[in-house]
Every structure is written in C-alpha cells, then in structure tokens.
Design a protein around this motif. Structure first.
Motif, short mmCIF file in Angstrom:
data_model
loop_
_atom_site.label_atom_id
_atom_site.label_comp_id
_atom_site.label_asym_id
_atom_site.label_seq_id
_atom_site.Cartn_x
_atom_site.Cartn_y
_atom_site.Cartn_z
N TYR A 198 0.83 -1.20 0.00
CA TYR A 198 0.00 0.00 0.00
C TYR A 198 0.87 1.25 0.00
CZ TYR A 198 -3.70 -3.26 1.24
OH TYR A 198 -4.58 -4.31 1.25
N GLU B 106 -2.77 5.52 0.70
CA GLU B 106 -3.76 4.49 1.04
C GLU B 106 -3.81 4.24 2.54
OE1 GLU B 106 -4.08 1.49 -2.72
OE2 GLU B 106 -2.10 1.63 -1.78
N TYR B 107 -2.65 4.23 3.19
CA TYR B 107 -2.63 4.08 4.64
C TYR B 107 -3.32 5.26 5.31
CZ TYR B 107 0.62 0.11 4.56
OH TYR B 107 1.19 -1.12 4.39
#
Length: 350
Positions: free
Chosen positions: A5, A9-10
């Motif tokens: 990721y 996205e995190y």
C-alpha cells in the motif's frame, strides 16, 4: 508477491477509522464503500498503530528498502548525537527497525547507556564559596579535619520496587508487606578524621539542646580514640543545619576550637549545599546503609534491631582501614576538581 500500500492508502485507512468512531468493522465497511477495496481489519489496525507510535505509515520493510544500510546506520547514530537521552525503543520507532538492530549498532560503536548522577542543586551564588573553601583546604592540606554529619535511618530502608523480582516458571503471587503504619527511625551522628571513624552516636532529635549536650559531654570522650597527632589543632566541621547555627552552639565552638571549626557563621565558612565535599555523604552514609539494609532478607522489626544493625555496620567500616585512610586523599581530589570547574558539581567527575 503481497500488495504494498502507498502512504496515501494508509492515510485513507486511518481517516476511515476516525470517521467510523474508531470501530474497526465500520472502518472496514466505510473503506470498501469509498475506495472499492475490501481490507482485512489487521491492515487498518497496523496502519493506525504505526502512525501512533512513530508518526509515520511506513513499515520497517519500506524504511529498509528506501535507505542504504550504511546511510541508515549513520542516521541512527546521528539521532543519538542529537538526542543522547533517547531510548532504543524511540530510535526503533523512528526508523522502523527492531530494537535489537539499534542495540547492536550502538554496541558496535562503543556506546553505552550511562546512568545519571543525582546531585544537590546549586545556585550561581554557591560557586564562589565552594571554590574559596576548597582552596583553603588545599592550601592547608590538613590531616586534622574532623568531618561530621547526622543521618536518619528508617525501618523501611532502601527498597526499589522496579528492581525487585521473584523468578519462577509461574506467578507465585508474592507480596511484600509495607510497614506504613508501624514506622520508626533513629538519628545518627558520625565523624571521620585522618582514617579514624567515630560513632555511631544516637541522637533522639537534633536541636540546640541535644547537639550542645553532645558536643560538651560525648564528643570529648569520642576524641580519646583519635591519635594524639590528629587531635592536636583539630578542625571540627559541620554543615549549616539549624541546630549547628544556634548562638549557644557557636559560642561553645568558638571557645572549644578557637577559630578551628568549619561551618555556617565561622571564620572558616562551610559552603551551602555541598554534600559532595564531605566524606560522610560521599562514603560513610552510603556504605553504612548498604550494610544495615543489605540483601539478607531479614525484616527490621524493632528500634533495638535497627540500632544493633547500625552499630554492627560501623564496626565493619572501622575495620576497613585502607578505605578510611584513602578518604582524606579523596577529599583533596574533590576539592581540587571543584576549583578546576569553578565550584560546580564534582560527583560525576570522580
């Protein structure tokens, strides 16, 4: 190969977690609805925990791949140069590596975790009196200073819960009774002159009357144990406790020692806040308490037991002639170092 990721996205995972009221299943559903991807709850939880611990969403694998090993080592070492009181865990979180990696790197560089030395706070106005006294001591280099002090010994003694352990393959549920409601203590006077230890003398309480009575009646008898050469032109030292500074005590000392006593109000002034310059504080009391409280596991149950332990401790210290003989030299070393540093702390330099 597992999917990796991106930081964005995190971040989206963490935002969904916050919007869902920190309820993991709701965060999972919200992320799937918003971004069309179903995540395992551990993926979201890992992102949130990494950000809380290190302020970054990067995994250890990310950090390791982004930095060359040599550059990573230099960055970790530079971190400790800027933050010498940081912990290994702090650095491990900062750089996304294991604590063992940080520990091994520091050890290979010859770095060690040194403890702080607790010292008495000094005021800027204390520096000059400390230097003046130490110069007097070095100039006279007298063997005949009778260093004295009082100390309180309690029933509880020295006990550090943080360092106390009971090793077992299962929890034995051990306890240690606290004698909070059954406390007692004794006040002890002691002195040392030219390798001769005097005391212990038990004082019920330290005030003008008890201290003056001690000086007039008990101290002369104690001095009979001191060699004649050391008794001649003896200097009597004590600190600035209220009982020491009373008019009656100072009048007696002026008569008994005629300009040869050291303390508050004397022609030879004892510098305030200077326990690091007297052997009672840097040697006698610490050694005595080690012997009194020890690690023998016995509980001190009565005042008589505590007094007996203190007497036995002084008997042991009196037999350590080589240590006591080195005290005068160590006093001069401390005085010399105090002058060199302009009256500042010396404990950590010895």
């Amino acid at each position: 190969m597992p999917y990796r990721y991106s930081p964005q996205e995190y971040l989206n995972m963490a935002l969904c977690y916050d919007e869902a009221g920190q309820v993991m299943l709701r965060a999972q559903q919200l992320y799937a609805e918003r971004y069309g991807r179903h995540l395992h709850v551990r993926t979201i939880l890992g992102a949130v925990q990494r950000h809380r611990e290190s302020g970054s969403f990067q995994t250890r694998l990310d950090v390791g791949r982004q930095r060359h090993p040599v550059q990573l080592e230099e960055d970790v070492l530079a971190f400790f140069e800027r933050h010498p009181v940081a912990s290994i865990a702090d650095a491990a979180r900062m750089f996304g590596v294991s604590q063992y990696y940080v520990w091994r790197l520091l050890r290979n560089e010859g770095l060690h975790p040194y403890h702080f030395t607790r010292v008495q706070e000094l005021l800027p106005a204390d520096y000059a009196p400390r230097v003046d006294f130490c110069r007097w001591l070095l100039r006279n280099r007298t063997y005949n200073v009778l260093w004295t002090d009082e100390c309180t010994f309690t029933r509880q003694g020295l006990f550090n819960m943080h360092n106390a352990h009971y090793w077992s393959d299962s929890n034995p549920r051990v306890i240690r009774p606290d004698h909070f409601q059954f406390r007692f203590s004794v006040n002890v006077w002691a002195g040392i002159v030219n390798g001769t230890l005097l005391g212990p003398v038990f004082l019920e309480r330290l005030n003008t009357d008890t201290y003056l009575q001690f000086l007039q009646n008990e101290l002369p008898e104690l001095l009979l144990d001191v060699p004649v050469g050391s008794r001649r032109y003896l200097y009597y030292q004590h600190d600035g406790a209220p009982a020491h500074f009373s008019l009656r005590v100072r009048a007696y000392l002026d008569e008994a020692f005629q300009g040869r006593w050291i303390g508050r109000g004397s022609v030879i002034r004892w510098p305030p806040r200077s326990p690091d310059l007297t052997p009672l504080d840097f040697h006698v009391w610490g050694r005595a308490k080690d012997l009194v409280y020890g690690n023998d596991g016995h509980t001190i149950r009565t005042v008589e037991d505590l007094r007996a332990r203190i007497i036995n401790a002084f008997d042991v210290m009196a037999s350590e002639s080589e240590v006591l003989s080195s005290v005068r030299r160590h006093c001069l070393d401390r005085a010399r170092k105090c002058v060199q540093v302009g009256g500042r702390h010396v404990q950590h330099l010895m």
